[in-house]
Design an enzyme around this catalytic site. Structure first.
Site, PDB file in Angstrom:
ATOM      1  CG  ASP A  12      45.063  11.327  57.443  1.00 36.48           C
ATOM      2  OD1 ASP A  12      44.143  10.648  57.939  1.00 36.48           O
ATOM      3  OD2 ASP A  12      45.004  11.798  56.294  1.00 36.48           O
ATOM      4  CG  ASN A  14      40.343   7.278  54.385  1.00 37.12           C
ATOM      5  OD1 ASN A  14      40.855   6.657  53.442  1.00 37.12           O
ATOM      6  ND2 ASN A  14      39.328   8.092  54.227  1.00 37.12           N
ATOM      7  CG  ASP A  33      44.239  25.958  46.812  1.00 33.60           C
ATOM      8  OD1 ASP A  33      43.495  25.915  45.807  1.00 33.60           O
ATOM      9  OD2 ASP A  33      44.590  24.959  47.459  1.00 33.60           O
ATOM     10  CD  GLU A  86      38.077  22.338  48.038  1.00 38.02           C
ATOM     11  OE1 GLU A  86      38.433  22.873  46.959  1.00 38.02           O
ATOM     12  OE2 GLU A  86      38.890  21.955  48.898  1.00 38.02           O
ATOM     13  NE  ARG A 106      42.551  26.670  50.064  1.00 43.30           N
ATOM     14  CZ  ARG A 106      43.277  26.636  51.172  1.00 43.30           C
ATOM     15  NH1 ARG A 106      43.248  27.654  52.021  1.00 43.30           N
ATOM     16  NH2 ARG A 106      44.037  25.599  51.456  1.00 43.30           N
TER      17      ARG A 106
END
Ligand code: DC
Length: 681
Positions: free
Chosen positions: A52, A94, A325, A353, A400
């Site tokens: 990215d 993307n 998180d 997730e 995580r």
């Protein structure tokens, strides 16, 4: 990155030293765009290297920015808000973080300065909606065409006539990235008016807007905010390069190292570079939570240092809504606290997730903790004294989960651990950390220490050409372990002796040489290659002459002794596979699994013959056979460290096995034997 099926983390005893975290993706691309629009040159440090960010850099280059890249530092000379290229086709992969703000910036610039820009990406990008942004820009007078499907890229931006008198409206309840795109781009056209953006609907992901506002401020643009409902860019705003800017690391990633410092930073602190107390990310407030549990934290711009304060940690009850998180890390820190820790207001964990409340509860229980879970809370009581259990942690394809549970490896430090019986932690599917932190485990091992005897070793001993090197290196790859080809150390010594003209019977001179190997003579092992003093000697080492010299000199006790410490030093985290003649008997007698590999002389001679021929060397099968037999005899009958199977070795005759079959057999032994009993001495 560990791409193994599982990763066994041995018991860890200390944390300390420096870890550099990778840059945050959201910050990287915002900084690149702002630097590209600014006046002057911006030196961007610690840029995240990812697909990215690469497409953003390419796009800025295509638009005429001067970009010089040197590792993770990039010098960008911006456009000062003025187009220097009037036609460009930009391919943005993307990367939503490139497509959205570039759309806004180029639409506004082409409407005021002319030019035609085509923005496209991979097929998946053409399925990601951008209609809300296009709908916000068209009423301002920007000409934007969705060339395939309305509301989706690819886009064609071709001029227009700006009218900026009305407030600009954008939806905030679908993606905060549309608002971010407008905030980043509108200063381009704020010369004549204050510009106000009104958010339609409840704004989601506010911490990301905070990041945008913060970065704008660093580039000289002070946005005025009325709650979260409207934002005003004052008239006359213009981008001004801050000169240098550091891309912060992901603050949630820092939480694992903050926890490691709080649990095991005793002799020295864990220093985290890449994110500091002045962080613009919401999750930096994890620092306060860790302090509440006992961590001692000091900080500066772009760094944190964490050491153990109160021990055991303090159990806390805490609202974690602001750090969803990073709060997962608190759940694992709770294993080291006295009493029960309760994390409240974490309903969002259920829709991440994986259902993180259920997953966390299930895996913490495996370790022996008592866990109560509610719809929006989790309550953790550490295992009772002596009740820590070896656990194979399922990670639910959730990076995580994998990173959090690695911290359970510090269990020997827990007040409730069984003395002398630390447990090892198995992390399933460790590659899931690749989502945000591909080298997480490497970084953890870099700042963790343990006693050598707690690091598991697999030894593979056997005669020449039995395939032990191939087997051992395949096992090391499959387990993510370090690898020691001890024969190479004897070969290196033999090769150097020949090159230096040392008589192969001159024991004292050979011993003196062996002591230099790995100390004053630098060694480097890298996949198939071996460097000695900066020279690639891989091919020389494979020569029969090197093998024979190695065999001769290895019978001198002084030479063997001189190489002992060097071999032991290979015992590093998370484990070691070592092959040779005396790995299981002399060097690593406490190995968790010892394999003694054999094959018939005929079979071994043929393998060696084929190996030599395939490498382009000439070879004679009968000579190889005779040589192997002579070498076997010498290795078996020498007075010191003769080639014998350790009493507790498992024997494997691989004459009729493929390499893959041998590897699977030994891996099966390893897996069946888990958890390998580790006795802390
Ligand atoms: O495994 P190899 O063929 O690369 O080993 C070369 C020689 O080194 C071998 O003939 C014996 C010696 N050696 C040893 O004595 N002890 C070891 N652990 C490894 C090799």
């Amino acid at each position: 990155m560990y791409t193994t099926a599982f990763l066994d983390i041995p018991p860890l005893l200390y944390a300390g030293g420096t870890v550099r975290l990778p840059g945050s993706k959201s910050i990287s691309n915002r900084v690149l765009l702002l630097a590209g629009l600014s006046e002057g040159t911006t030196v961007v440090h610690d840029l995240l290297a990812s697909d990215d960010t690469r497409v953003m850099l390419d796009a800025l280059r295509d638009l005429g920015c001067d970009i010089q890249q040197n590792g993770d530092t990039v010098h960008i000379t911006g456009l000062a808000g003025k187009l220097s290229v009037l036609h460009a086709k930009l391919f943005l992969g993307n990367a939503g973080t490139a497509m959205r703000p570039l759309t806004a910036a180029l639409a506004l610039m082409s409407a005021t300065q002319g030019g035609v820009f085509e923005l496209s990406g991979v097929p998946r990008m053409h399925e990601r909606p951008i209609g809300d942004l296009v709908e916000a820009l068209r009423p301002l007078g920007c000409h934007i065409e969705c060339t395939a499907n309305e509301g989706y890229p690819p886009l064609r931006l071709s001029g227009g006539q700006l009218k900026l008198s009305e407030p600009i409206k954008v939806r905030g309840d679908v993606s905060s990235q549309f608002l971010t795109a407008l905030l980043l781009a509108l200063p381009l056209v704020s010369q004549a008016h204050d510009l106000t953006i009104e958010v339609v609907g409840e704004l989601i992901s506010k911490p990301y807007i905070e990041i945008t506002l913060n970065l704008l401020a660093r580039f000289g643009i002070q946005v005025e905010r009325q709650g979260w409902a409207s934002f005003t860019i004052p008239q006359g705003s213009h981008y001004q390069s801050p000169g240098e800017i550091h891309v912060e690391a992901d603050a949630s990633s820092a939480s694992y190292f903050i926890a490691a410092g709080a649990i095991a930073g005793m002799a020295q602190p864990v220093r985290i570079e890449g994110v500091g107390a002045d962080s613009i990310q919401g999750d930096i407030r994890f620092v306060e939570a860790a302090q509440a549990m006992g961590a001692l934290v000091s900080s500066g711009p772009n760094w944190l240092e964490v050491r153990r304060g109160q021990w055991p940690l303090k159990a806390v009850e805490m609202d974690c809504n602001h750090i969803p998180d990073a709060a997962m890390t608190l759940a694992v820190m709770a294993l080291y606290a006295q009493g029960t820790t309760k994390l409240n207001n974490i309903a969002s964990w259920r829709v991440k997730e994986t259902d993180r409340i259920a997953a966390m509860a299930c895996e913490l229980r495996k370790l022996g903790a008592t866990v109560v879970e509610g719809q929006d809370f989790i309550e953790i009581t550490p295992p009772e004294v002596g009740h820590w259990q070896h656990a194979s942690i399922h990670t639910y394809d959730d990076h995580r989960m994998a990173m959090c549970f690695s911290l359970a490896a510090f269990n020997p430090l827990s007040q409730t651990a069984t003395p002398n019986q630390p447990i090892s932690v198995r992390i399933d599917d460790p590659r899931c950390v690749g989502k945000t932190f591909p080298d997480y485990f490497e970084s953890l091992f870099q700042v963790s220490q343990t006693n050598a005897n707690l690091i598991p070793v697999i030894t593979v001993d056997g005669p020449s050409a039995s395939g032990k090197g191939t087997l051992a290196s395949a096992l090391a790859t499959r387990l993510g372990y370090q690898f020691l080809d001890s024969g190479s150390l004897y070969r290196i010594t033999g090769l150097l002796a020949c090159e230096k003209g040392i008589d192969l019977d001159d024991a004292p001179a050979l011993e003196a040489l062996a002591r230099q190997v790995g100390t004053t003579i630098a060694l480097r092992f890298d996949h198939e290659h071996v460097w000695v003093g900066g020279r690639d000697v891989s091919d020389d080492l494979r020569l029969e002459a090197s093998g024979q010299a190695a065999s001769r000199i290895s019978s001198f006790p002084g030479v063997r002794q001189a190489l002992v410490d060097l071999q032991k030093a290979f015992r590093g985290l998370p484990g070691l596979v070592a092959d040779g003649r005396d790995m299981g008997t002399v060097i690593f007698p406490d190995a968790a699994l010892k394999v003694f590999l054999t094959a018939t002389v005929a079979e071994r001679a043929e393998r060696r013959y084929n190996q030599l021929i395939s490498k382009g060397f000439s070879a004679n099968l009968e000579e190889i056979c005779a040589d192997l037999e002579a070498r076997d005899t010498r290795d078996r009958t020498r007075a010191v460290s003769p080639l014998v199977a350790a009493a507790d070795a498992r024997k494997l005759d691989n004459s009729a096995l493929t390499i893959e079959q041998s590897v699977e057999t030994v891996l099966g032994w390893w897996v069946d034997g888990w958890p390998h009993v580790i006795v802390r001495s």
